[in-house]
Every structure is written in C-alpha cells, then in structure tokens.
Design a protein around this motif. Structure first.
Motif, mmCIF file in Angstrom:
data_model
loop_
_atom_site.group_PDB
_atom_site.id
_atom_site.type_symbol
_atom_site.label_atom_id
_atom_site.label_comp_id
_atom_site.label_asym_id
_atom_site.label_seq_id
_atom_site.Cartn_x
_atom_site.Cartn_y
_atom_site.Cartn_z
ATOM 1 N N VAL A 1 -60.751 52.434 -62.095
ATOM 2 C CA VAL A 1 -61.607 53.308 -61.296
ATOM 3 C C VAL A 1 -61.039 54.719 -61.284
ATOM 4 C CG1 VAL A 1 -60.394 52.637 -59.185
ATOM 5 C CG2 VAL A 1 -62.660 53.637 -59.021
ATOM 6 N N ALA A 2 -61.934 55.687 -61.262
ATOM 7 C CA ALA A 2 -61.565 57.091 -61.052
ATOM 8 C C ALA A 2 -62.602 57.700 -60.121
ATOM 9 C CB ALA A 2 -61.534 57.853 -62.375
ATOM 10 N N VAL A 3 -62.121 58.449 -59.126
ATOM 11 C CA VAL A 3 -63.010 59.103 -58.167
ATOM 12 C C VAL A 3 -62.902 60.607 -58.340
ATOM 13 C CG1 VAL A 3 -63.500 59.498 -55.720
ATOM 14 C CG2 VAL A 3 -62.877 57.203 -56.502
ATOM 15 N N ILE A 4 -64.045 61.269 -58.477
ATOM 16 C CA ILE A 4 -64.089 62.725 -58.606
ATOM 17 C C ILE A 4 -65.071 63.280 -57.577
ATOM 18 C CG2 ILE A 4 -63.478 62.747 -61.052
ATOM 19 C CD1 ILE A 4 -66.489 63.075 -61.676
ATOM 20 N N GLY A 5 -64.981 64.559 -57.314
ATOM 21 C CA GLY A 5 -65.958 65.224 -56.477
ATOM 22 C C GLY A 5 -67.065 65.816 -57.329
ATOM 23 N N VAL A 6 -68.310 65.605 -56.916
ATOM 24 C CA VAL A 6 -69.446 66.171 -57.642
ATOM 25 C C VAL A 6 -70.261 67.032 -56.677
ATOM 26 C CG1 VAL A 6 -69.558 64.281 -59.300
ATOM 27 C CG2 VAL A 6 -70.881 64.142 -57.186
ATOM 28 N N PRO A 7 -70.871 68.112 -57.174
ATOM 29 C CA PRO A 7 -71.664 68.994 -56.303
ATOM 30 C C PRO A 7 -72.828 68.250 -55.657
ATOM 31 C CG PRO A 7 -71.244 70.021 -58.443
ATOM 32 C CD PRO A 7 -70.827 68.592 -58.569
ATOM 33 N N ASP A 8 -73.115 68.596 -54.428
ATOM 34 C CA ASP A 8 -74.227 67.986 -53.701
ATOM 35 C C ASP A 8 -74.900 69.063 -52.851
ATOM 36 O OD1 ASP A 8 -75.344 65.121 -52.725
ATOM 37 O OD2 ASP A 8 -75.246 66.519 -51.023
ATOM 38 N N LYS A 9 -76.225 69.187 -52.938
ATOM 39 C CA LYS A 9 -76.956 70.255 -52.250
ATOM 40 C C LYS A 9 -76.846 70.151 -50.737
ATOM 41 C CE LYS A 9 -80.297 70.989 -55.985
ATOM 42 N NZ LYS A 9 -81.726 70.859 -56.401
ATOM 43 N N PRO B 1 -68.178 62.201 -53.114
ATOM 44 C CA PRO B 1 -67.399 61.453 -54.094
ATOM 45 C C PRO B 1 -68.292 60.723 -55.098
ATOM 46 C CG PRO B 1 -66.747 60.909 -51.825
ATOM 47 C CD PRO B 1 -68.061 61.630 -51.758
ATOM 48 N N MET B 2 -67.844 60.666 -56.330
ATOM 49 C CA MET B 2 -68.452 59.795 -57.340
ATOM 50 C C MET B 2 -67.350 58.886 -57.873
ATOM 51 S SD MET B 2 -70.252 60.600 -61.038
ATOM 52 C CE MET B 2 -71.891 60.968 -60.379
ATOM 53 N N ALA B 3 -67.600 57.586 -57.829
ATOM 54 C CA ALA B 3 -66.648 56.606 -58.332
ATOM 55 C C ALA B 3 -67.112 56.103 -59.687
ATOM 56 C CB ALA B 3 -66.514 55.448 -57.352
ATOM 57 N N LEU B 4 -66.304 56.312 -60.698
ATOM 58 C CA LEU B 4 -66.571 55.818 -62.046
ATOM 59 C C LEU B 4 -65.822 54.504 -62.205
ATOM 60 C CD1 LEU B 4 -66.027 59.243 -63.799
ATOM 61 C CD2 LEU B 4 -68.215 58.230 -63.144
ATOM 62 N N LEU B 5 -66.548 53.437 -62.522
ATOM 63 C CA LEU B 5 -65.979 52.091 -62.508
ATOM 64 C C LEU B 5 -66.085 51.422 -63.870
ATOM 65 C CD1 LEU B 5 -67.726 50.898 -59.225
ATOM 66 C CD2 LEU B 5 -65.372 51.698 -59.407
ATOM 67 N N SER C 1 -59.379 61.385 -52.944
ATOM 68 C CA SER C 1 -59.843 60.581 -54.082
ATOM 69 C C SER C 1 -58.892 59.422 -54.349
ATOM 70 C CB SER C 1 -59.978 61.458 -55.332
ATOM 71 O OG SER C 1 -58.721 61.963 -55.742
ATOM 72 N N LEU C 2 -57.588 59.613 -54.103
ATOM 73 C CA LEU C 2 -56.623 58.540 -54.363
ATOM 74 C C LEU C 2 -56.810 57.371 -53.403
ATOM 75 C CD1 LEU C 2 -53.325 60.500 -55.119
ATOM 76 C CD2 LEU C 2 -55.000 59.574 -56.718
ATOM 77 N N GLU C 3 -57.102 57.673 -52.115
ATOM 78 C CA GLU C 3 -57.331 56.591 -51.157
ATOM 79 C C GLU C 3 -58.577 55.784 -51.523
ATOM 80 O OE1 GLU C 3 -57.450 58.452 -47.347
ATOM 81 O OE2 GLU C 3 -55.269 58.704 -47.213
ATOM 82 N N LEU C 4 -59.627 56.479 -51.966
ATOM 83 C CA LEU C 4 -60.836 55.766 -52.397
ATOM 84 C C LEU C 4 -60.561 54.902 -53.627
ATOM 85 C CD1 LEU C 4 -63.716 58.382 -51.969
ATOM 86 C CD2 LEU C 4 -63.263 56.366 -50.591
ATOM 87 N N GLU C 5 -59.807 55.458 -54.572
ATOM 88 C CA GLU C 5 -59.487 54.689 -55.780
ATOM 89 C C GLU C 5 -58.713 53.427 -55.433
ATOM 90 O OE1 GLU C 5 -59.289 58.568 -58.760
ATOM 91 O OE2 GLU C 5 -57.450 57.596 -58.094
ATOM 92 N N ASN C 6 -57.744 53.563 -54.541
ATOM 93 C CA ASN C 6 -56.948 52.390 -54.168
ATOM 94 C C ASN C 6 -57.819 51.331 -53.480
ATOM 95 O OD1 ASN C 6 -54.234 51.248 -54.153
ATOM 96 N ND2 ASN C 6 -54.382 51.379 -51.930
ATOM 97 N N ALA C 7 -58.757 51.780 -52.641
ATOM 98 C CA ALA C 7 -59.655 50.834 -51.964
ATOM 99 C C ALA C 7 -60.539 50.107 -52.975
ATOM 100 C CB ALA C 7 -60.519 51.572 -50.944
ATOM 101 N N LEU C 8 -61.031 50.825 -53.955
ATOM 102 C CA LEU C 8 -61.960 50.230 -54.916
ATOM 103 C C LEU C 8 -61.274 49.274 -55.886
ATOM 104 C CD1 LEU C 8 -64.187 53.360 -55.587
ATOM 105 C CD2 LEU C 8 -64.817 51.303 -54.313
ATOM 106 N N THR C 9 -59.985 49.491 -56.163
ATOM 107 C CA THR C 9 -59.283 48.568 -57.066
ATOM 108 C C THR C 9 -59.128 47.181 -56.456
ATOM 109 O OG1 THR C 9 -57.109 49.275 -56.244
ATOM 110 C CG2 THR C 9 -57.974 50.401 -58.197
#
Length: 539
Positions: free
Chosen positions: A460-468, A474-478, A444-452
C-alpha cells in the motif's frame, strides 16, 4: 607525540590478528580469508600507484555486491583517493551526470553494465581509464576501450603496499542521492566520519542482551546495495568485528535463500520490499529462516510484514537514517525484558516497527517551525533535526542546498515525528508527504500501517490528491490478493482505528484504488513523487 589519525585502514588492525582465517564468500563461486582480502587490498594500492592515481582523485565503482566491492571500500580511500559508488539503478543520463559531477577519473566496471556505459561513453568528460570486472568469462563484444581487467590489474603486484597516514579529514567517499526532486545530489564523507559512524553504530548493534543485535559470531550478508550509503555502513562494522561475510552479487530470491541456508547467514539489512520478497520466496520453497536477524530501513516497516517475519522466526527490527547521515541514526531495539521473551507483544511489535532510539553520539531533536524543541511525551510532534560527528557537511558543489540542509546548525531531515518518554522515535510522515484535509494534517504513514493489517492487502502507498471541497484528501493505492481482499473490511478497520484515536477522522475521506504495481525509487523505496504525478488529478 605521534598522532594516530582516524583512518579506515585502522578497521583492519584487530581482524588481522583475531580473525585472519575468517571467511569472506562471494556467491557460490569464491571463498577468501581476511588475510587473502587484505593481501588483495595491498595489491589494489600498488595498482593505483602504477596507474599514477593522485590523492584526492575520484575512482568510480559500478559492480554488484561482491568481495571486489569490499576491496574498493577500503583500498581506494586507504590510498588517499575518493571512492564514488555508482547507483546502477539510475537512468543512463543520471549515471552520466553523477560520473561527470563527481569528477571521476577511473571507472571500475562490472561486465553486466557495459551496455549502459557504452551508450553514454561520449558524454563522460573526465573518465580516462576503465577497468572491467568479469566473472571469469570472456569480456563481451563492445565498442568500449578497456585499459585492463580487474584480476589482471591486481595480479603480480606486490602485496606489501604501505598505506601511509594522512589527514583524517580527507574525503573518503562520495555517492549520489536518488534524486526524487531535481538532479541527484552528491553526499560525501571523510575517513574520520566513517570511522566514528562504524564505532557508534557497531556499539549500538552489539549492545542488546539478546535480540536485535550483531555480534562476532554472526554471519553477515548485505541485502542493501553496496552503492547505497556504504550498504548502511555495516560492511565496515562487520570487518572491524571480524565476522564471516557473504556477498550475494546480483540479487535474486533463489541465490539469497541459497546463501542464507548454506552459509548460515544470521544478520542482514534491507528495505521492506526486499524483505517481503525473501519471505514469500522462503514460504514457497520451504526454506527455514529461523535465526536470521534483519535491520529494515529505507521506508517504514509495516507491522503486518514484521509480524509475518517474526512468525517465520526472523528477528526483524527497524533502523532510521538518511543518505546525509552515513546513515544510521536510530535502531528499534527492545528493552532487555521484552528482548528476551519468547513471544513479542503487540506493544513490542509497535516498538520494533518505529524508528528506534538514537545510537551513541547522536543529538536528535524534534522541533517546531521556530526550532523550539518539542516535549518527549509521544504527543509533541515536529521536524526531526540531528547532529552527530559523522553527518555530511553538505552536498558536493551545491552550497545553496547545503545551507538549507544545515539551517540553524542542525541537519534537517525533512521528516516529522514524535519521541516518547523512553526515547523511541516514531516517524509520522515526510514534510512533503503529509496530507492537509480541511486544515488538519493526516499522516500517510499511519494510514499505510493501518491498511497493511487488512486481509489481502499485499502492498500500500498513501498520497495526497487535490480535492475541490477538502483541499486535499488521501488516496490509497493498493496491491491486493483478490481472493482474500474485501473493500468493506477496510472501512471497518478505519472506523475502529478512528474510534480509538489511532488515526485522524479524516481518514474516512480516503479514496481507494487497486493497482498492479506501486512505483519504487532506485533503492526500493515507494516513489511518492511519481505516484502523485500519475494519480493526483483534481476530480
């Protein structure tokens, strides 16, 4: 032979000779010299004796960053009592829990926090005395019963109180973690641990030839609350060095900038959100921050934020540690050649934003699930474990959590990282924050750094969300500037980083969600537990 135990009072020996007239400033309200503050510390000791305080008794402090707090940092433990720093950002129920759990008998209370204590006073089972702290104003109307006002409590006391020697392993401080899981946990430190942390961290900060350093000509101001891990231990270092110290009280952008400008502050420390706030305020008001050095910790320093700070003349660099490590373990200081260059290269920027290299006396390793050390090649990844002479020995009255913390004889940070061949530590994620997509770990930290790095992304904050299908994704909150932000640019950025191997290909599964705010903990860190609870629902 007479022994000389490592006690906090020893940090005053040198400044009382070399810097006795150096200033300690409180907001734009008060100027004291080191001699004045030490006189007040002596009066504080006399006041504790007059209050019949016993050695080992816990005294809680609930104040803004101030000269009074600095006096508490020394006088309470030097007397042989234990300073408990109250996290004023916790809920009233959590504050009551920490006061009761610590066994605090006396509370030093700033008038601003009277309403909080007023509402929980009947739940505070151990507090027998409350000393109120005011700013020279009348004490507000309240149902609380105060035993004295702080300045009056110190007034007319003899200033030659003799702080006796005692066992250096006597407890000096206790404070509480922010409680992202379960109740807050008490973390405690002895005199010996705090003195050793002061010496090792101070040596590391003073070592560089040019940038990323603290020296005795600096002007120090904390922008990390003094209730939080001894303000990273730096008030102790600043006192030992005899530097000018500036305490800002309650944090507001205007006051922080005013003090930086008028008191010529050159060294601070803060979390990324506060750095961003100060930079934004400086841009709006035209305040020149050139020459200000800032250690950034608490959460990862985004490269985009670091680049902005550097462009504004701010010498910013990362530090890493935990509440359980007093806290400094590593500092992201550059090698000599890079540190003296006028401009910072991309590689140097990456280094400034990593966790850094271990400070003296820290045994830092990355290990697999069997505690087997991983190679320091920048590729081998594992949990970061540490040993050092100042790490907390456990959690207060919590033997089960203490055993887990020190499993295998090393303190377990719960962070995952790599160490390169030059000894620089790169945090890749928290154990509880890594995202497992189709069986592959995504940071999640690497994704956050890329998105900034995307234009218009403010936070930005990236979290993991359940997926069937994938198990997790990943879900990125911006938080974005809508005038500058284009979502299509994000996908181009992701593909570019995937092609060069900087992030996992599973980053393309990231969901993007625009939000107005991102939840923070009481000390300004992104609260991923709260974010997962709010956003992590199975689609």
């Amino acid at each position: 032979m007479t022994s000389s135990p490592l006690l906090l009072k020893q940090l005053w020996h040198t400044p009382l000779v070399n810097a006795v007239n150096q200033e300690i400033v409180y907001r734009d309200q008060l100027r004291l010299s080191y001699r004045d503050v030490y006189t007040r510390i002596g009066q504080f000791g006399a006041a504790l004796r007059a209050s019949c305080v016993r050695r080992g008794e816990v005294i809680a402090v609930m104040d803004h960053d101030s000269h009074r707090y600095l006096e508490c940092y020394f006088a309470i433990p030097m007397y042989g009592a234990v300073m408990m720093t109250v996290n004023t950002k916790l809920t009233p129920a959590q504050i009551a829990y920490t006061l009761n759990h610590s066994g605090a008998a006396i509370l030093l209370l700033h008038a601003d926090f009277i309403p909080v204590i007023e509402n929980i006073r009947t739940n505070l089972s151990n507090i027998k005395k409350i000393i109120v702290m005011t700013e020279g104003a009348t004490v507000p109307q309240t149902s609380l019963q105060f035993d004295d006002e702080y300045e009056n409590w110190l007034a007319d006391r003899a200033d030659d109180f003799c702080f006796a020697d005692f066992d250096e392993n006597m407890r000096a401080t206790v404070f509480y973690t922010t409680g992202t899981t379960g109740a807050p946990k008490g973390v405690y430190y002895t005199h010996r641990q705090l003195v050793l942390h002061t010496l090792a961290a101070g040596m590391a900060l003073a070592a560089p030839a040019a940038r990323q350093r603290l020296h005795n000509e600096d002007v120090y101001m904390p922008v990390t609350p003094m209730f939080h891990v001894h303000a990273w231990g730096i008030p102790y270092i600043a006192t030992l060095l005899g530097v000018k110290q500036v305490y800002p009280g309650r944090y507001t952008p205007d006051m922080l900038l005013k003090l930086i400008r008028e008191e010529r502050v050159t060294f601070s420390h803060c979390v990324p959100t506060l750095l961003r706030m100060i930079l934004t305020a400086a841009q709006s008001s035209g305040v020149d921050l050139c020459g200000w050095k800032v250690v950034v910790g608490g959460s990862a320093l985004p490269q985009a934020l670091a680049k902005l700070a550097l462009e504004m003349g701010v010498d910013c660099f990362s530090g890493y540690g935990l509440s359980e490590t007093a806290p400094i373990l590593t500092l992201a200081q550059l090698n000599t050649l890079d540190s003296v260059r006028e401009s910072v290269t991309d590689d140097a920027l990456s280094t400034l934003c990593c966790a850094g290299r271990a400070i003296p006396l820290v045994d830092l390793r990355i290990v697999d699930d069997t505690m087997h050390p991983q190679v320091h090649d920048g590729q081998g990844s594992g949990e970061i474990i540490v040993r050092a002479p100042w790490l907390t020995q456990g959690y207060l009255n919590n033997p089960e959590a203490s055993t887990v913390l020190w499993q295998g004889g090393y303190l377990h940070t719960q962070d995952i990282g790599t160490i390169d061949q030059d000894g620089y530590l790169y945090i890749t994620d928290r154990l509880k924050d890594v995202i497992k997509v189709a069986g592959e770990w995504v940071s999640s930290l690497e994704l956050e750094n890329a998105l900034t790095l995307v234009a218009g992304v403010k936070e930005v904050a990236v979290i993991g969300v359940p997926d069937k299908r994938w198990g997790e994704r990943p879900m990125a909150l911006l938080v974005v500037d809508k005038a500058l932000f284009r979502e299509s640019v994000i996908h181009d950025q992701m593909r570019s980083l995937i092609e060069c191997g900087s992030i996992s290909k599973h980053a393309l599964l990231t969901q993007f969600k625009l939000v107005e705010v991102i939840a923070k903990t009481s000390v300004g860190k992104i609260d991923k537990k709260a974010l997962r609870a709010e956003h992590a629902t199975v689609p």
